[in-house]
Motif scaffolding. Structure first.
Motif, PDB file in Angstrom:
ATOM      1  N   ARG A   6      25.142 -57.537 -35.331  1.00 49.75           N
ATOM      2  CA  ARG A   6      24.727 -56.423 -34.481  1.00 49.75           C
ATOM      3  C   ARG A   6      23.368 -55.880 -34.900  1.00 49.75           C
ATOM      4  O   ARG A   6      22.520 -55.556 -34.053  1.00 49.75           O
ATOM      5  N   GLU A  23      20.907 -57.534 -36.386  1.00 48.82           N
ATOM      6  CA  GLU A  23      19.868 -58.483 -35.981  1.00 48.82           C
ATOM      7  C   GLU A  23      19.567 -58.356 -34.487  1.00 48.82           C
ATOM      8  O   GLU A  23      18.405 -58.437 -34.071  1.00 48.82           O
ATOM      9  N   LEU A  24      20.606 -58.169 -33.661  1.00 51.83           N
ATOM     10  CA  LEU A  24      20.391 -57.989 -32.231  1.00 51.83           C
ATOM     11  C   LEU A  24      19.613 -56.706 -31.937  1.00 51.83           C
ATOM     12  O   LEU A  24      18.682 -56.699 -31.108  1.00 51.83           O
ATOM     13  N   LEU A  25      19.958 -55.619 -32.611  1.00 54.80           N
ATOM     14  CA  LEU A  25      19.237 -54.357 -32.400  1.00 54.80           C
ATOM     15  C   LEU A  25      17.790 -54.459 -32.862  1.00 54.80           C
ATOM     16  O   LEU A  25      16.874 -53.921 -32.221  1.00 54.80           O
ATOM     17  N   ALA A  84      15.982 -57.170 -32.866  1.00 55.24           N
ATOM     18  CA  ALA A  84      15.259 -57.981 -31.888  1.00 55.24           C
ATOM     19  C   ALA A  84      14.918 -57.175 -30.642  1.00 55.24           C
ATOM     20  O   ALA A  84      13.898 -57.431 -29.986  1.00 55.24           O
ATOM     21  N   GLN A  85      15.768 -56.201 -30.290  1.00 58.48           N
ATOM     22  CA  GLN A  85      15.500 -55.361 -29.120  1.00 58.48           C
ATOM     23  C   GLN A  85      14.583 -54.187 -29.423  1.00 58.48           C
ATOM     24  O   GLN A  85      14.226 -53.445 -28.510  1.00 58.48           O
ATOM     25  N   GLY A  86      14.220 -53.979 -30.684  1.00 51.53           N
ATOM     26  CA  GLY A  86      13.304 -52.893 -31.045  1.00 51.53           C
ATOM     27  C   GLY A  86      13.978 -51.630 -31.511  1.00 51.53           C
ATOM     28  O   GLY A  86      13.289 -50.633 -31.781  1.00 51.53           O
ATOM     29  N   HIS A  87      15.296 -51.597 -31.631  1.00 53.92           N
ATOM     30  CA  HIS A  87      16.010 -50.407 -32.103  1.00 53.92           C
ATOM     31  C   HIS A  87      16.117 -50.487 -33.632  1.00 53.92           C
ATOM     32  O   HIS A  87      17.172 -50.832 -34.197  1.00 53.92           O
ATOM     33  N   GLU A 118      18.664 -47.976 -35.740  1.00 51.18           N
ATOM     34  CA  GLU A 118      20.061 -48.391 -35.608  1.00 51.18           C
ATOM     35  C   GLU A 118      20.328 -49.668 -36.389  1.00 51.18           C
ATOM     36  O   GLU A 118      21.395 -49.835 -37.005  1.00 51.18           O
TER      37      GLU A 118
END
Length: 465
Positions: A32, A34-36, A38-41, A44
């Motif tokens: 989770r 790594e996904l955040l 990659a999205q710029g968050h 978080e």
């Protein structure tokens, strides 16, 4: 010893299962995070990494994620801080520039005395100099914009020196209420009836010396408030336009309904498929523009549907009124005959409700028919019987009795059920006979001769070759 070993083994197994569960949670948090990231968050993602390391401190993936995200957040915070410092520096330079403007220089730019404190004289001088040195009037002069700005600064310097007398000083931050000043500015724009199509520069030229405009501290706040006012004004204008369109459509629809009402051949049984071509041809022949008021064909059809529905409802209401009038007249006729005369037709019963229940309709009909009353003739045979039964039931209920059952409420005899079952069996047998006869007819067809079969076989073989 064996009894002590069993609890230790179960405790170790539970600890092992708990460690596996925490490791799985740490892996989910890592994915989770790594996904955040990659999205710029980034904040978080950093929280996910910290939570995962709390569950599984030796995870290399979570440590790598933390080492990657934390420097990026620090760089962004440093950049925001530098930008804030630059903005503060520019604001201080601008304030210092205004403070450095001496009243002597301001008086030279405006052409007034240094000790002038008359607001009207200052406003007149500022208007004269601003119009003279406005960039639109001095397009060939590259320094016109700078002179115009200096004149504006000079006027603001004199405004600082004037006594407020209740007026809000736009440069005094201790007494400046930005929301109230902006709200007053918007209300003033609404009082001036500023439309959504106007731009800020044209409006500002007209109202720049008015008190609600001067009370706003900066030009940026004025532009922002003006943009917000335009958005609300545009929404209001759209709502007004929608209301006007609704009123206009309602008017046109009413005119089209008047056109339908003028033709007597359009009744409740008419359909749009038959009415549309005839009515359109009539309007074309008589040059009646009411047909084209509703441009959408679907609107015309919906208007006709509503018109026909109103006609049907009016016809149904009129029919119900006529039926009620006839029923009331028939009941009045029964009242004129009298309860005693009607009860005399019934057999003996222990109470009055029982006597009413035994009053037969045939005898009542024999009493009413010779009278030849119109109230009797306007109803059919079944209607008279129904009205009498309803009249009789009301009398019985008023006396506290129970009305007798109607004909359709009585139980059907077993014989009728037997008749229906026999009829269904006869129908099944007849269908079976018809099927057998059709199969015999198909079997009776004449067989083909050997010569015909041979010719056809030869033709098929030649076709195959």
């Amino acid at each position: 010893a064996g009894a002590d070993a069993a609890p230790n083994a179960s405790a170790s197994a539970m600890a092992h299962m708990e460690s596996i569960y925490k490791r799985q949670q740490a892996e989910d948090l890592c994915q989770r995070g790594e996904l955040l990231a990659a999205q710029g968050h980034l904040p978080e993602a950093l929280e996910c990494a910290a939570s995962g390391l709390a569950l599984h401190p030796t995870s290399k993936e979570l440590a790598a994620l933390r080492d990657d995200v934390a420097p990026r957040i620090q760089r962004i915070e440093d950049e925001l801080e530098r930008m804030a410092q630059k903005a503060m520096k520019r604001r201080r330079l601008k304030d210092k520039k205004k403070e450095d403007m001496k009243l002597a220089d301001a008086s030279l730019l405006l052409g007034v005395a240094m000790d002038c404190r008359d607001p009207e004289a200052l406003k007149k001088a500022y208007k004269k100099q601003s119009l003279k040195h406005h960039p639109d009037r001095n397009r060939g002069d590259p320094n016109a914009t700078e002179r115009f700005q200096r004149i504006h600064d000079a006027y603001e310097s004199f405004q600082l020196a004037l006594p407020t007398d209740g007026m809000v000083d736009p440069t005094d931050k201790s007494k400046y209420d930005a929301p109230a000043a902006i709200a007053a500015f918007k209300d003033y724009l609404k009082e001036c009836d500023v439309g959504s199509w106007e731009n800020f520069n044209d409006v500002y030229r007209r109202v720049q010396f008015d008190e609600p405009v001067v009370n706003v501290r900066t030009q940026g706040e004025r532009k922002q408030a003006f943009a917000e006012y335009l958005q609300s004004r545009l929404k209001e204008e759209r709502d007004w336009q929608k209301e006007e369109d609704k009123v206009e459509f309602k008017r046109r629809r009413g005119v089209f309904l008047e056109l339908l009402a003028e033709h007597e051949w359009i009744d409740a049984a008419a359909t749009w498929a038959t009415v549309r071509p005839r009515l359109q041809e009539h309007c074309r022949a008589h040059k009646d523009a009411r047909w084209g008021l509703l441009e959408d064909p679907d609107d015309r059809e919906r208007a006709f549907t509503d018109f026909a529905k109103e006609l049907r409802e009016a016809a149904a209401a009129a029919k119900a009124a006529r039926t009620k009038k006839r029923s009331d007249g028939f009941r009045a006729l029964l009242d004129e005959v009298g309860s005693e005369a009607l009860l005399a037709l019934a057999p003996e019963a222990p109470d009055e409700a029982g006597r009413w229940a035994g009053v037969p309709w045939k005898k009542v009909d024999e009493v009413l028919r010779p009278k030849g009353d119109d109230r009797y003739k306007v109803l059919g045979t079944d209607s008279r019987k129904r009205e009498f039964e309803a009249y009789r039931d009301e009398k019985i209920v008023a006396l506290g009795g129970t009305p007798p059952p109607k004909d359709d409420e009585r139980k059907k005899s077993p014989r009728s059920d037997k008749d229906r079952s026999d009829r269904s069996r006869r129908d099944d047998r007849s269908r079976d006979r018809s099927r057998r006869s059709r199969s015999k007819d198909r079997s009776r067809k004449s067989p083909r001769s050997d010569k015909d079969r041979g010719d056809r076989s030869r033709r098929s073989r030649s076709r195959d070759r």
